[in-house]
Write a protein that holds these residues in place. Structure first.
Motif, PDB file in Angstrom:
ATOM      1  N   LYS A 132       0.795  -1.221   0.000  1.00 22.53           N
ATOM      2  CA  LYS A 132       0.000   0.000   0.000  1.00 22.53           C
ATOM      3  C   LYS A 132       0.838   1.286   0.000  1.00 22.53           C
ATOM      4  O   LYS A 132       0.506   2.240  -0.711  1.00 22.53           O
ATOM      5  CB  LYS A 132      -0.920   0.023   1.235  1.00 22.53           C
ATOM      6  CG  LYS A 132      -2.045  -1.000   1.199  1.00 22.53           C
ATOM      7  CD  LYS A 132      -2.888  -0.870   2.471  1.00 22.53           C
ATOM      8  CE  LYS A 132      -4.064  -1.820   2.468  1.00 22.53           C
ATOM      9  NZ  LYS A 132      -4.876  -1.701   3.704  1.00 22.53           N
ATOM     10  N   TYR A 133       1.897   1.295   0.804  1.00 25.26           N
ATOM     11  CA  TYR A 133       2.530   2.598   1.051  1.00 25.26           C
ATOM     12  C   TYR A 133       4.042   2.663   0.852  1.00 25.26           C
ATOM     13  O   TYR A 133       4.572   3.736   0.566  1.00 25.26           O
ATOM     14  CB  TYR A 133       2.234   3.038   2.496  1.00 25.26           C
ATOM     15  CG  TYR A 133       0.774   2.994   2.861  1.00 25.26           C
ATOM     16  CD1 TYR A 133      -0.156   3.816   2.213  1.00 25.26           C
ATOM     17  CD2 TYR A 133       0.306   2.117   3.839  1.00 25.26           C
ATOM     18  CE1 TYR A 133      -1.509   3.773   2.548  1.00 25.26           C
ATOM     19  CE2 TYR A 133      -1.045   2.069   4.183  1.00 25.26           C
ATOM     20  CZ  TYR A 133      -1.941   2.901   3.529  1.00 25.26           C
ATOM     21  OH  TYR A 133      -3.262   2.845   3.854  1.00 25.26           O
ATOM     22  N   HIS A 134       4.754   1.561   1.034  1.00 22.72           N
ATOM     23  CA  HIS A 134       6.221   1.648   1.106  1.00 22.72           C
ATOM     24  C   HIS A 134       6.864   0.666   0.128  1.00 22.72           C
ATOM     25  O   HIS A 134       7.196  -0.466   0.488  1.00 22.72           O
ATOM     26  CB  HIS A 134       6.678   1.339   2.545  1.00 22.72           C
ATOM     27  CG  HIS A 134       8.069   1.818   2.862  1.00 22.72           C
ATOM     28  ND1 HIS A 134       8.398   3.142   3.029  1.00 22.72           N
ATOM     29  CD2 HIS A 134       9.229   1.138   3.049  1.00 22.72           C
ATOM     30  CE1 HIS A 134       9.671   3.260   3.319  1.00 22.72           C
ATOM     31  NE2 HIS A 134      10.208   2.061   3.327  1.00 22.72           N
ATOM     32  N   PRO A 135       7.054   1.059  -1.105  1.00 18.17           N
ATOM     33  CA  PRO A 135       7.549   0.124  -2.135  1.00 18.17           C
ATOM     34  C   PRO A 135       9.066  -0.066  -2.065  1.00 18.17           C
ATOM     35  O   PRO A 135       9.795   0.290  -2.987  1.00 18.17           O
ATOM     36  CB  PRO A 135       7.142   0.819  -3.437  1.00 18.17           C
ATOM     37  CG  PRO A 135       7.219   2.278  -3.106  1.00 18.17           C
ATOM     38  CD  PRO A 135       6.780   2.401  -1.680  1.00 18.17           C
ATOM     39  N   HIS A 136       9.542  -0.606  -0.940  1.00 21.78           N
ATOM     40  CA  HIS A 136      10.965  -0.897  -0.781  1.00 21.78           C
ATOM     41  C   HIS A 136      11.118  -2.348  -0.358  1.00 21.78           C
ATOM     42  O   HIS A 136      10.168  -3.120  -0.402  1.00 21.78           O
ATOM     43  CB  HIS A 136      11.587   0.058   0.247  1.00 21.78           C
ATOM     44  CG  HIS A 136      11.515   1.502  -0.163  1.00 21.78           C
ATOM     45  ND1 HIS A 136      12.367   2.080  -1.061  1.00 21.78           N
ATOM     46  CD2 HIS A 136      10.657   2.485   0.219  1.00 21.78           C
ATOM     47  CE1 HIS A 136      12.051   3.357  -1.225  1.00 21.78           C
ATOM     48  NE2 HIS A 136      11.022   3.628  -0.456  1.00 21.78           N
ATOM     49  N   GLY A 137      12.311  -2.720   0.087  1.00 24.93           N
ATOM     50  CA  GLY A 137      12.536  -4.110   0.475  1.00 24.93           C
ATOM     51  C   GLY A 137      11.791  -4.472   1.752  1.00 24.93           C
ATOM     52  O   GLY A 137      11.596  -3.643   2.639  1.00 24.93           O
ATOM     53  N   ASP A 138      11.358  -5.750   1.838  1.00 25.41           N
ATOM     54  CA  ASP A 138      10.632  -6.184   3.024  1.00 25.41           C
ATOM     55  C   ASP A 138      11.517  -6.145   4.272  1.00 25.41           C
ATOM     56  O   ASP A 138      11.037  -5.933   5.382  1.00 25.41           O
ATOM     57  CB  ASP A 138      10.048  -7.579   2.825  1.00 25.41           C
ATOM     58  CG  ASP A 138      11.122  -8.630   2.528  1.00 25.41           C
ATOM     59  OD1 ASP A 138      12.254  -8.238   2.196  1.00 25.41           O
ATOM     60  OD2 ASP A 138      10.811  -9.828   2.632  1.00 25.41           O
ATOM     61  N   ALA A 139      12.843  -6.330   4.102  1.00 27.09           N
ATOM     62  CA  ALA A 139      13.753  -6.324   5.254  1.00 27.09           C
ATOM     63  C   ALA A 139      13.772  -4.963   5.931  1.00 27.09           C
ATOM     64  O   ALA A 139      13.807  -4.861   7.164  1.00 27.09           O
ATOM     65  CB  ALA A 139      15.157  -6.716   4.823  1.00 27.09           C
ATOM     66  N   SER A 140      13.740  -3.904   5.129  1.00 23.66           N
ATOM     67  CA  SER A 140      13.781  -2.561   5.708  1.00 23.66           C
ATOM     68  C   SER A 140      12.521  -2.282   6.521  1.00 23.66           C
ATOM     69  O   SER A 140      12.582  -1.658   7.586  1.00 23.66           O
ATOM     70  CB  SER A 140      13.938  -1.516   4.604  1.00 23.66           C
ATOM     71  OG  SER A 140      12.809  -1.509   3.745  1.00 23.66           O
ATOM     72  N   VAL A 141      11.372  -2.753   6.034  1.00 19.12           N
ATOM     73  CA  VAL A 141      10.120  -2.542   6.769  1.00 19.12           C
ATOM     74  C   VAL A 141      10.105  -3.380   8.047  1.00 19.12           C
ATOM     75  O   VAL A 141       9.717  -2.898   9.129  1.00 19.12           O
ATOM     76  CB  VAL A 141       8.906  -2.884   5.883  1.00 19.12           C
ATOM     77  CG1 VAL A 141       7.612  -2.713   6.670  1.00 19.12           C
ATOM     78  CG2 VAL A 141       8.896  -2.015   4.640  1.00 19.12           C
ATOM     79  N   TYR A 142      10.539  -4.624   7.948  1.00 16.87           N
ATOM     80  CA  TYR A 142      10.522  -5.498   9.128  1.00 16.87           C
ATOM     81  C   TYR A 142      11.507  -5.007  10.190  1.00 16.87           C
ATOM     82  O   TYR A 142      11.199  -5.014  11.393  1.00 16.87           O
ATOM     83  CB  TYR A 142      10.841  -6.933   8.709  1.00 16.87           C
ATOM     84  CG  TYR A 142      10.719  -7.928   9.848  1.00 16.87           C
ATOM     85  CD1 TYR A 142       9.583  -7.943  10.660  1.00 16.87           C
ATOM     86  CD2 TYR A 142      11.723  -8.844  10.105  1.00 16.87           C
ATOM     87  CE1 TYR A 142       9.460  -8.853  11.702  1.00 16.87           C
ATOM     88  CE2 TYR A 142      11.612  -9.761  11.143  1.00 16.87           C
ATOM     89  CZ  TYR A 142      10.481  -9.752  11.944  1.00 16.87           C
ATOM     90  OH  TYR A 142      10.367 -10.650  12.977  1.00 16.87           O
ATOM     91  N   ASP A 143      12.690  -4.569   9.741  1.00 17.96           N
ATOM     92  CA  ASP A 143      13.661  -4.026  10.699  1.00 17.96           C
ATOM     93  C   ASP A 143      13.094  -2.818  11.441  1.00 17.96           C
ATOM     94  O   ASP A 143      13.302  -2.653  12.646  1.00 17.96           O
ATOM     95  CB  ASP A 143      14.954  -3.635   9.981  1.00 17.96           C
ATOM     96  CG  ASP A 143      15.757  -4.838   9.515  1.00 17.96           C
ATOM     97  OD1 ASP A 143      15.455  -5.944   9.997  1.00 17.96           O
ATOM     98  OD2 ASP A 143      16.653  -4.673   8.670  1.00 17.96           O
ATOM     99  N   ALA A 144      12.390  -1.952  10.704  1.00 17.66           N
ATOM    100  CA  ALA A 144      11.781  -0.778  11.330  1.00 17.66           C
ATOM    101  C   ALA A 144      10.684  -1.184  12.303  1.00 17.66           C
ATOM    102  O   ALA A 144      10.562  -0.627  13.401  1.00 17.66           O
ATOM    103  CB  ALA A 144      11.218   0.153  10.259  1.00 17.66           C
ATOM    104  N   LEU A 145       9.888  -2.182  11.940  1.00 17.84           N
ATOM    105  CA  LEU A 145       8.831  -2.675  12.818  1.00 17.84           C
ATOM    106  C   LEU A 145       9.427  -3.272  14.090  1.00 17.84           C
ATOM    107  O   LEU A 145       8.919  -3.038  15.199  1.00 17.84           O
ATOM    108  CB  LEU A 145       7.994  -3.714  12.073  1.00 17.84           C
ATOM    109  CG  LEU A 145       6.925  -4.461  12.887  1.00 17.84           C
ATOM    110  CD1 LEU A 145       5.902  -3.484  13.440  1.00 17.84           C
ATOM    111  CD2 LEU A 145       6.247  -5.525  12.023  1.00 17.84           C
TER     112      LEU A 145
END
Length: 846
Positions: free
Chosen positions: A83-96
């Protein structure tokens, strides 16, 4: 041919001519700004980077509230990506993951379930195994987001809208900090205590002119999740007033004794962002490499109750010295370099404490104003409907007749509008009203609701008419946040600034014996190396010297004391005792030129030892030919290892002794033939360093000065001859005379066979250590040496193993109650190689 020309023209029409440098500059700047704004730096208003904002908003949309169930992190990450953040899944998971770690954030906004990593640097489990939801304080970040409180913008493909900033009822930036690396810039913001931040916000609202320096009374300084101790306030003041500052964080520790009676250091808090497992490994590596030799074992006993790193020390280790080494060489003491860089009005800016608080207050003011306008609009819309219902109820019979006579609702609506002056919304509200609302009770409810709504409208309008009232709401709501989620400070702030460590901080303070030979070899040994013997004992070997060399200077000192060296050329140098190389008991030591910048023709003639340079203390010197001078000790503070001029000597003269004196002190000057002069030190005026001095004592042609002693009431003068005889004499036996007189007889010596070696001030609390020409060292209790008259010959105090040996140096030390012991060390290197173990004779000679 025409086709080729047409083709070339078509290529030229699609060719863009551009300057490479300009294109690179433009493209790079666009890329840099994209990274700065869209990825790396937090917004000063809500304190979030885009990825964190998108994660929280997506969890809000998914209904993952604190009171609800957990959802797989893979589901959340996938939703955010799509929906919002078209980058790598690792970057989103690390931030979470970081939003959920209680050792990374002071107030986590996500509640984790599963393995989310550890302070030891362990990675989190894969996102398919872990689950999460918003924490209660995380929900506060999105409070009132549905009331048009913030702007929304299109997502990456224009298919959805996302908030450009969150309402942030909780001050995330100051309480949780932030870190990130952009292009050409980076941010590193420290976390703070929520209660203190709330107090700071309230103080700013009450007094908009308050300064960042004054705000420190409310926001004391960083408050890290891992606690620790901040040393000094300078870095905090710098960070709050300029946006940049260095904070020194030390681990919290306790010193205990283990079951064996050895000390151990237990660390219960460590600096922020320090990997505990790597820290423990580093300490153990220092132990294995013998870089910190006093550590015997390191254990990590941490558990869910908290951190516990145990450092076991060896017997005799000084905990404070080990601590200084650990703080210097490991992350147990770390620097946190604060750089308050955040996006303000879409641009990166370094912010002071007041600017950060002001930006947050301004943001909350806008949020509350927009929320109030939204609530006012909804209230006015509801009041409008209720007013229509009231009209309908007042004319209910006629309304029913109109509705019954109409063909459909649209016609009924038009008829009602014409008859009662209603609009379409009010007319349809009347038409949609259930017959059950016509009861008296239901009618009263409508009237009560209308009265309540009208009161709300009046409140909203009043609130919007006065900015101070909006700020009062901001203050009230932030105080409620503090009351709900605030807690006590974890990180202690010490007032005292951390002084820079010196070499002395890593050296154990202990009593040592310093020996310096005639040829300039020096070493230090622990005073415990020498065991006291009875009078006449044979002693132990104190140094294995080269042919023709002998021990010329011997004294007892603390390892932290200062040693001043005065040479035959009249120059003074100084070092700390611990800078003298440590040597084995039978080693010759290191050449003094290794740590002093003396010339080849220079020789150390006098050595004195003291704690520190102090005003009002004097150094009194005397030469072989009886010349003396008195100089303030502070005059030598710049001597160090390069040296300064101490005294100007006559040709052929040399410095014999130097002592400390204070005003009013008497001194005893002793010659080798047994003459002594007691005189007042006040009779010798204070001089500068580059002077000759004055006459101290008249001497016969063949006489020389061998000692200078300060008269002390609780002590006696001890004199020893070269052949090992000695005695003590009370100071009251000597009459005071003027300077430059011959004094009186104080020892009967056989001038043909022996002269006095030295004179010391001693009492029964002392031992005296003698060193012979051949390096034999003897320690004797002073109380075993007779107290005699001025003209007595003395008693035997030392026995030599060689007939041609004699005493060349002596020094006093503290008395030790030990068994009589004699240790024989082989006299030559060949004998040493043949026998590594000394033999014990256990004998006493009269």
């Amino acid at each position: 041919m025409d086709d080729e020309i047409t083709k070339a023209d078509d290529i030229n029409s699609r060719t863009i001519i551009a300057d490479v440098s300009t294109e690179m500059k433009t493209s790079y700047l666009n890329y840099a700004m994209s990274v700065i704004i869209s990825r790396a730096l937090p917004d000063v208003r809500d304190g979030l980077k885009p990825v964190h904002r998108r994660i929280l908003y997506d969890m809000y949309e998914m209904g993952l509230k604190a009171s609800g169930p957990y959802k797989k992190c893979a589901r959340i990450v996938g939703d955010v990506l799509g929906k919002y953040h078209p980058h790598g899944d690792a970057s989103v998971y690390d931030a979470l993951v970081r939003l959920a770690q209680d050792f990374s954030l002071r107030y986590p906004v996500v509640t984790p379930q599963g393995n989310f990593g550890s302070i030891d640097g362990d990675p989190p489990a894969a996102m398919r195994y872990t689950e999460s939801k918003m924490s209660k304080i995380g929900e506060e970040m999105l409070t009132d987001i549905g009331k048009n409180t913030v702007d929304f913008g299109p997502n990456y493909d224009d298919s959805l809208e996302e908030p450009t900033v969150l309402p942030a009822a909780f001050p995330f930036l100051l309480t949780n900090g932030s870190s990130g690396i952009a292009v050409g810039m980076a941010t590193n913001m420290a976390p703070h205590n929520l209660n203190e931040v709330v107090d700071g916000i309230c103080a700013l609202i009450d007094n908009p002119d308050i300064s960042s320096l004054e705000l420190i009374d409310y926001v004391k300084g960083p408050d890290f999740p891992s606690a620790g101790i901040i040393c000094g306030k300078k870095g905090i003041v710098d960070a709050f007033t300029t946006g940049k500052g260095k904070v020194v964080i030390r681990s919290r520790y306790e010193i205990e004794e283990n079951d064996k009676g050895h000390d151990r250091i237990i660390f219960t808090e460590i600096p922020y962002q320090v990997n505990k497992a790597e820290l423990v490994k580093k300490i153990d590596d220092l132990r294995k490499d013998n870089a910190i030799p006093n550590i015997s074992q390191v254990r990590d006993e941490s558990d869910r109750d908290g951190i516990r790193i145990v450092v076991e020390l060896k017997q005799g280790a000084v905990p404070n010295i080990v601590l200084n080494m650990l703080f210097s060489r490991t992350a147990l003491q770390s620097n946190f370099n604060i750089y308050n860089l955040a996006l303000k009005d879409g641009r990166p800016k370094v912010l002071t404490l007041k600017e950060m608080l002001s930006s947050y207050v301004d943001h909350r003011e806008i949020v509350i104003e927009r929320r109030t306008r939204y609530d006012l609009q909804k209230a006015e819309e509801r009041a409008h409907i209720l007013e229509g219902l009231k009209i309908g109820l007042d004319n209910i019979d006629e309304v029913i007749e109109i509705i019954k006579a109409s063909e459909d609702n649209n016609i009924a609506s038009l008829e009602l509008q014409k008859r009662f002056g209603l609009d379409a919304k009010q007319a349809f509200a009347i038409i949609d009203m259930k017959l059950g609302r016509l009861s008296h009770l239901e009618t009263q409810k409508i009237l009560d609701e209308l009265a309540e709504i009208e009161a709300q409208i009046a409140y909203f309008k009043d609130l919007l008419s006065d900015r101070n009232k909006i700020l009062a709401v901001v203050k009230k709501e932030i105080q409620e946040i503090g009351q709900k989620y605030g807690d006590r400070r974890r990180t202690e702030i010490q007032e005292r600034e951390l002084d820079s460590t010196t070499d002395a901080d890593f050296i154990k303070e202990e009593q040592v014996v310093v020996l310096i030979s005639n040829k300039g070899f020096a070493k230090r040994l622990s005073a415990e190396e020498y065991k006291a013997q009875s009078r006449g004992g044979k002693g132990v070997r104190g140094a294995k010297l080269t042919d023709g060399d002998f021990i010329e200077h011997l004294f007892i000192a603390s390892s932290h004391d200062i040693v001043m060296y005065v040479t035959n050329l009249g120059k003074a140098y100084y070092t700390y005792v611990y800078e003298i190389p440590e040597g084995a008991k039978n080693s010759k030591g290191a050449n003094i030129k290794n740590f002093l910048q003396i010339e080849n023709q220079e020789k150390v003639t006098s050595i004195i030892c003291f704690e520190d340079f102090k005003d009002g203390e004097y150094l009194m010197m005397i030469t072989k030919y009886g010349i003396t001078k008195k100089v303030e000790l502070s005059a030598f503070v710049n001597a160090k290892k390069r040296g300064v001029k101490a005294i100007i000597l006559d040709e052929g003269d040399s410095l014999v002794q130097s002592i400390f004196v204070n005003e009013g002190d008497d001194v005893m000057i002793v010659s080798k033939t047994g003459k002594g002069l007691r005189t007042s030190s006040d009779s010798i005026r204070t001089m500068g360093r580059s002077t000759r001095g004055v006459r101290a004592m008249k001497l016969l042609d063949d006489d020389e000065i061998i000692g200078l002693v300060r008269v002390e009431e609780d002590k006696r003068i001890l004199m020893v001859t070269e052949n090992g005889k000695g005695k003590q004499v009370r100071f009251e036996e000597f009459n005071s005379h003027g300077r430059a007189t011959m004094g009186q007889k104080i020892y009967s010596v056989d001038e043909k066979t022996s002269y006095l070696v030295n004179a010391l001030a001693v009492n029964d609390d002392n031992d005296v250590v003698f060193v012979s020409l051949n390096g034999q060292t003897i320690r004797v209790h002073v109380k075993d040496i007779s107290i005699q008259g001025r003209t007595a010959h003395g008693v035997k105090v030392a026995t030599f193993k060689k007939k041609d040996d004699y005493i060349v140096a002596m020094a006093a030390t503290n008395y030790q109650e030990e068994s009589d012991e004699e240790v024989e060390i082989p006299e030559t290197a060949e004998e040493t190689e043949a026998s590594n173990d000394a033999t014990n004779d256990n004998q006493t000679e009269e």
